[in-house]
Design an enzyme around this catalytic site. Structure first.
Site, PDB file in Angstrom:
ATOM      1  CB  THR A   1      38.837  36.457  40.145  1.00  0.00           C
ATOM      2  OG1 THR A   1      38.580  34.750  39.269  1.00  0.00           O
ATOM      3  CG2 THR A   1      39.767  35.410  40.916  1.00  0.00           C
TER       4      THR A   1
ATOM      5  CB  THR B   1      44.055  37.164  34.255  1.00  0.00           C
ATOM      6  OG1 THR B   1      42.990  36.332  33.508  1.00  0.00           O
ATOM      7  CG2 THR B   1      44.654  37.655  32.428  1.00  0.00           C
ATOM      8  N   GLY B   2      44.379  34.085  34.441  1.00  0.00           N
ATOM      9  CA  GLY B   2      44.912  32.916  34.597  1.00  0.00           C
ATOM     10  C   GLY B   2      44.509  31.940  35.186  1.00  0.00           C
TER      11      GLY B   2
ATOM     12  CB  SER C   1      35.607  34.901  35.069  1.00  0.00           C
ATOM     13  OG  SER C   1      35.271  35.891  33.795  1.00  0.00           O
TER      14      SER C   1
ATOM     15  NE  ARG D   1      41.955  27.390  41.791  1.00  0.00           N
ATOM     16  CZ  ARG D   1      42.459  28.991  41.013  1.00  0.00           C
ATOM     17  NH1 ARG D   1      41.453  29.649  41.296  1.00  0.00           N
ATOM     18  NH2 ARG D   1      43.111  28.611  40.373  1.00  0.00           N
TER      19      ARG D   1
ATOM     20  CB  THR E   1      41.372  37.197  37.147  1.00  0.00           C
ATOM     21  OG1 THR E   1      41.408  36.347  38.036  1.00  0.00           O
ATOM     22  CG2 THR E   1      41.482  38.327  38.598  1.00  0.00           C
TER      23      THR E   1
HETATM   24  N1  GLY Z   1      43.309  33.817  38.239  1.00  0.00           N
HETATM   25  C1  GLY Z   1      42.426  33.158  39.107  1.00  0.00           C
HETATM   26  C2  GLY Z   1      42.727  31.999  39.170  1.00  0.00           C
HETATM   27  O1  GLY Z   1      42.709  31.010  39.110  1.00  0.00           O
HETATM   28  O2  GLY Z   1      41.816  31.639  40.398  1.00  0.00           O
END
Ligand code: GLY
Length: 318
Positions: free
Chosen positions: A197, A230-231, A82, A207, A179
């Site tokens: 990330t 993170t998330g 990731s 994106r 992340t």
């Molecule tokens: N938190 C990382 C992302 O949504 O790309």
């Protein structure tokens, strides 16, 4: 979790919004000087990155150097799917990376949707230090990196390519731990933060998540503290989560209560809880730590001169 139970859990956690309550995050009751240097980062596998950051701090270097060198360890790890090299690709099979860095002087740099560059955290630092801008994206970010001596590299490992092929065939969701966000205070008591990330696995090409958005995925104010997230970045961006955490600390919240506040704010914007989560990690100027997650399972790393350990975070949903 049944709705009834969730509301109950929220009500218990909601009792923590009063200012200056004693927090479970008060890990360092001793004076602030004994807590620095200190490094925290999201997710237990990043202990090795924290160890590297602490090594840099103990050499007498500053927190910005520590953040960059620490995060580079995760970016170069092919088994971390990731972040950086080995990151899971987007829907088109391309590995696109986001990163941001911020120092104690309020300076910030970031890159979004950069391809074929192993260390986006270092490019983000160069954006901060060598340009008048804060953020470069896509081909512009890559060209800037190449002009500054970075190598073009294939970041798609065979493991990640196979995962992408499987996803294309079955269109099943892939859980990845997301992340790295890191915060460090150096011996001079200066705070810096960084995030890196590959974003959501199999996202639409182009994106960009919360990580390179200053104030969303990461924010630092040297007079107050810093926060990283993170998330699922879409929820963090809609609530400018890391900025919110720091602003609540400015008002007097402990890092723990500030993270809880931001998660509860975000909770209101979630319509579908399946396949999503968000977690915050924060530190204040005294070296007090806070961490909170919407769902359980979030871990973070805490590194001082005495220890390098992973810690389970509290969560709103049990
Ligand atoms: N938190 C990382 C992302 O949504 O790309």
């Amino acid at each position: 979790m049944k709705r009834r139970d969730f509301v109950k859990a929220g009500a218990i956690a909601g009792g923590g919004l009063l200012l200056n309550q004693v927090s479970p995050s008060k890990l360092f009751p001793e004076s602030s000087s004994s807590t620095v240097p200190i490094v925290v980062s999201t997710w237990a596998p990043n202990l090795k990155s924290n160890a590297r950051a602490m090594e840099i701090l103990l050499q007498g270097k500053n927190s910005l150097d520590a953040i960059e060198e620490g995060i580079k360890i995760t970016e170069a790890d092919p088994n971390d799917t990731s972040v950086g090299y080995g990151g899971l690709p987007d829907a088109d099979g391309k590995v696109t990376l986001d990163a941001a860095i911020m120092d104690w002087g309020g300076n910030a740099g970031s890159v979004g949707c950069i391809e074929n560059i192993m260390h986006p955290i270092s490019v983000a630092r160069l954006v901060m230090e060598k340009t008048k801008h804060v953020m470069l994206v896509g081909n512009g970010a890559k060209e800037f990196a190449l002009q500054n001596g970075f190598k073009e590299e294939n970041l798609l490992t065979e493991q990640s390519r196979q995962a992408w092929l499987e996803w294309k065939e079955k269109q099943t969701k892939k859980e990845n731990h997301d992340t790295i966000g890191m915060l460090a205070i150096d011996k001079m008591k200066n705070l810096s933060g960084g995030v890196s990330t590959s974003g959501l696995a199999f996202k639409l090409h182009g994106r960009v998540g919360d990580s390179p958005i200053i104030g969303a995925g990461m924010f630092v104010d040297n007079s107050v503290g810093g926060a990283v997230s993170t998330g699922n970045g879409e929820y963090v961006m809609r609530t400018l989560g890391s900025f919110l955490v720091v602003e609540k600390m400015r008002e007097g919240f402990t890092p723990q209560k500030a993270c809880e506040f931001a998660i509860k704010r975000l909770y209101k914007s979630v319509k579908d809880f399946s396949d999503m989560n968000v977690s915050y990690l924060a530190i204040n100027k005294m070296g007090e730590i806070g961490a909170y997650s919407l769902k359980k399972g979030f871990t973070y790393c805490l590194t001082t001169q005495k220890e390098n350990k992973s810690v389970n975070s509290f969560s709103l949903m049990k």
